[in-house]
Design an enzyme around this catalytic site. Sequence first.
Site, short mmCIF file in Angstrom:
data_model
loop_
_atom_site.label_atom_id
_atom_site.label_comp_id
_atom_site.label_asym_id
_atom_site.label_seq_id
_atom_site.Cartn_x
_atom_site.Cartn_y
_atom_site.Cartn_z
CG HIS A 156 -2.27 4.59 5.42
ND1 HIS A 156 -1.85 4.46 4.11
CD2 HIS A 156 -2.70 3.35 5.78
CE1 HIS A 156 -2.01 3.22 3.70
NE2 HIS A 156 -2.52 2.51 4.72
CG HIS A 161 -6.65 1.15 0.62
ND1 HIS A 161 -5.54 1.59 -0.07
CD2 HIS A 161 -6.16 0.53 1.74
CE1 HIS A 161 -4.45 1.25 0.59
NE2 HIS A 161 -4.79 0.61 1.70
CB CYS A 217 -0.92 0.03 1.23
SG CYS A 217 -1.76 -1.51 1.54
CB SER A 256 22.21 36.26 -60.68
OG SER A 256 23.21 37.11 -61.21
#
Length: 1003
Positions: free
Chosen positions: A311, A351, A175, A617
């Site tokens: 988390h 998750h 994770c 030229s």
Amino acid sequence: MRLNDVVAVVGLAGRFPGADSPVRFWENIEAGRESLTRLTPEQLAAAGVPPEEYGHEAYVPVRGVLDGVEYFDAELFGYPPREAELIDPQQRLLLQCAREALEHAGHGGRGGRTGVFVGTSMSSYLLRHLLTRPELERELGLLPIMVGNDKEHAATRIAYRLGLTGPALAVQTACSTSLVAVHYAAQSVLRGECDLALAGGASVSLPQHVGYRYQRHGVLSPDGRCRAFDRRAAGTVPGSGVGLVLLKRAVDAQRDGDVIHALICGSAVNNDGGDKVGYTAPSVAGQTAVIREALRTAGVTAGEIDYVETHGTGTELGDGIEIAALTAAFRDGTERLGGCAIGSLKPNIGHLDAAAGIASFIKAVLALRHRVLPPSINCEEPNPDLRLDESPFHVNRKARPWPSTGSPRRCGVSSFGIGGTNAHVVLEEAPPTALRAAAEGGSVEIVVQSARTRAGVLAAGDDLVQHLRTEHPPLGDLAHTLQTGRAELEWRRAVTVDGTARLGEALDGAAVRRVPRSSSLVLQFPGQGSQYPGMAAGLHRGIPEFRAAFDLCLDLLGPRPAADLSRLLTCERPTPDDEAELTDTRLAQPALFVTQYALAQVLMGWGLRPKAMIGHSIGEYTAACLAGAMSLDDALRLVVERGEIMARAPRGAMLAVLAPESAVRDRLDGTLSVAAVNAPSVTVVGGTAEEVAALARRLAAEGTTTRPLRVSHAFHTARMAPVLEEFRLLAGSVAYSRLRIPVVSNVTGAFTNRRRGHSADYWTEHLREPVRYADGLAAVLDLPGPIVLEVGPGRALTGLALQQPAAGRAVLATTLPRPAEGPADARRMLFDAVGTAWSAGAPVDWDALDAGTDRRRVPLPTYRFARTRHWIDAPGAAAGTAGAGPAEPSAASADPSAVTPADAAERPAAPPAVSGAPETETVLAGIWSRLLGTRGITPKSDFFQLGGHSLLAVSLLTGVQEAFGVELSLNDTYRARTLTAQAALITTRRGGVDAPRRSTDSE
């Protein structure tokens, strides 16, 4: 803070549930939206879930769904359809997001020392889709399937397909994978292992449109709702997503004009070790230690952190341990209560496993950029067991402005993986940058776009115009970002504009060109008669490189001619006297040379290096000097003296006749001769005006020409001998060298013979003989993919080129205005020519073009990928749903931009027809088709240009052995690349037999 010690986030890309971009992702977060999908019985059934399963009382039909995982722009990345079908969608999404992140940062065209640090979840596509179809392994072998799905190839695939040469490492820590990847990417940048680094991860769990069975005390929510830190928190919800960021050393980002979205002040990674109750359990000690270490490396105290993106799994055990660890770590630096906001992304999108950390990281970056403390949803009543009122934290439940405390806004991001690898990153808001006005009506800029298809170019224009309705970047920054920050693909267009308000209209009117396989840039330089006063004024004033080269020529000329030329060529409002003065050969010829030379130096300095040159030229002198035949000093001296000699030369009558050269030659007598041929225009010279006029009357009476005939003066051929001798002596004093760039000769109408080269004799002959410009243009237009720029005033030579039969093969452009257009248009016309050359395939050094200007990169719309379905359905799933959708029309059929090639399981077994092909070619085409997934194979098709490679070549050899009983080697496939060549080789090895040895599946 020293910017040398911190890392800037300069690019973002991602796909998340309910959001196809970071912009939409932030909108959902700020609005407090829950982007989880509650699945219907129809969706579950289409995904193969039995009724008895989804009808179970513990079954929770909720998931964070990622839309469009079956789509991939295989053609853009060079994959044949069959190989694209074999690649894990996680890795395909990472590849597309890698390109997006680079383009978002304005670094999409660079490649080079860029590192890649990414990870993915286990490939459920491999397990549920590919390995359940044994015919794939039989046809292709196991190795191509594993290369397309093994986690260890995710980073190196990106590096290979995007040409990135920094470290490319697979990071796998469950994770916490993608936040660990950010940590190591930042360290790699700081150590100088790479200049830029991509970091992130992807997780796509298949089938997507399925729920799960709730298990009491497990990690998944009983009702499909994640309630991090809430009293009712009981688990999380699975989801799919992908995210990447692009990192760069902050001091380099500021120097290079990058947009900095946030700064990484410090980060840390550790592992819990064995100090926990089980392998999958979190640890207070491990999490505390990693947060303390990250704060220490950032050089900040806990009291300086305003927000922590946690988390936040919403599990009873996880929430408790995380708050305990945060509190222990923060108590080292602050005694305040509730002063730091915390939040969790998982209630919004679920998750995301290996992509969870990068999703949280991007959320925190966007919060800093928008200066908003994001809401943490579904936390109605904080869990009293967490004792938040005794901690430094409070759950931020509503979006609110992020107040300034006089110090930079800072936050932390945590991600903890099963197995105990923990990561924490400390972020700081970007340093302030000076605001830049998006001024309109200023200097012109070249806006370029390219794509793999014509439709892609048009889509890019639509996206850019839509973007400019809400965003207003300075035009120079916009142009610079598109010039240097995007890959240059085969379909292109370029426009020159002086403001974004007119950009949409300009794009609509611009030609979209496909770059040929080979292109040849040619510079052509006009001759005397094209000059006019003030022709250098606009570029001398507005292009520093032109001014430097122009002034250098004048310095070498000396004070007298230099003063006259400077006055005549840079005047803004020329008078009739100026015009008359500049017709004098003594000034006209050096005027043309100086202007052409300076303009060519500009073009070559901008990367437009010609493969050939041609001049009319006096224009050939410019070409010869630039090609290295003579020094600039010698060329200027020769041109000036040539003009003086020609001014003193005796003259006769001249007739410019718009008629075929052959018709004129048939009617000439001894006193008249052809002096020059320019496309259909023939210049005739003679001894007297009466004789020339008589010829004119005869041609008109015979109908040879229908246009008015112009009589003027030319050199009298009978009296040229002394002039030619004088010029021969002058030309003999010049040191000549071999050409570095091929030049077309006016004398022969062909490329200059390298053995003969330029010499006194050549330039004397050049002065006397006709200018065979039509033949010279034919030689130029015979080059592969000719791009012909007229380098000098006006469009005379471009007009001549357009009259050539092969003109349709060429792209023609002019670089300086005609007299009536004036110097104000000079920069625009020059930029138009550069843009035209680039769109036709000529390389341009955009950094050189923008040198000396203040340019920054700005976020602009990234590449719009083709939505082509590359998917092998799992057994039992409804076709067209990617195992994840309702039993309705597939996304491909509902989306008009989507393309659905035949799936592997549905692709007909019969080989594609090869018109008029022998039997061996037909059977071989069937083998190719199965391996590449490509229809429409022709006898001239090239196996490797269709996307074949060594692994597929091995499978090809096996197929040939089974069908024909012939053993070929890999070297054979490299040598005999086309279908016809391989079939001929097989027939030869079989002793001339043109038939398979036995029946095959393809028959």
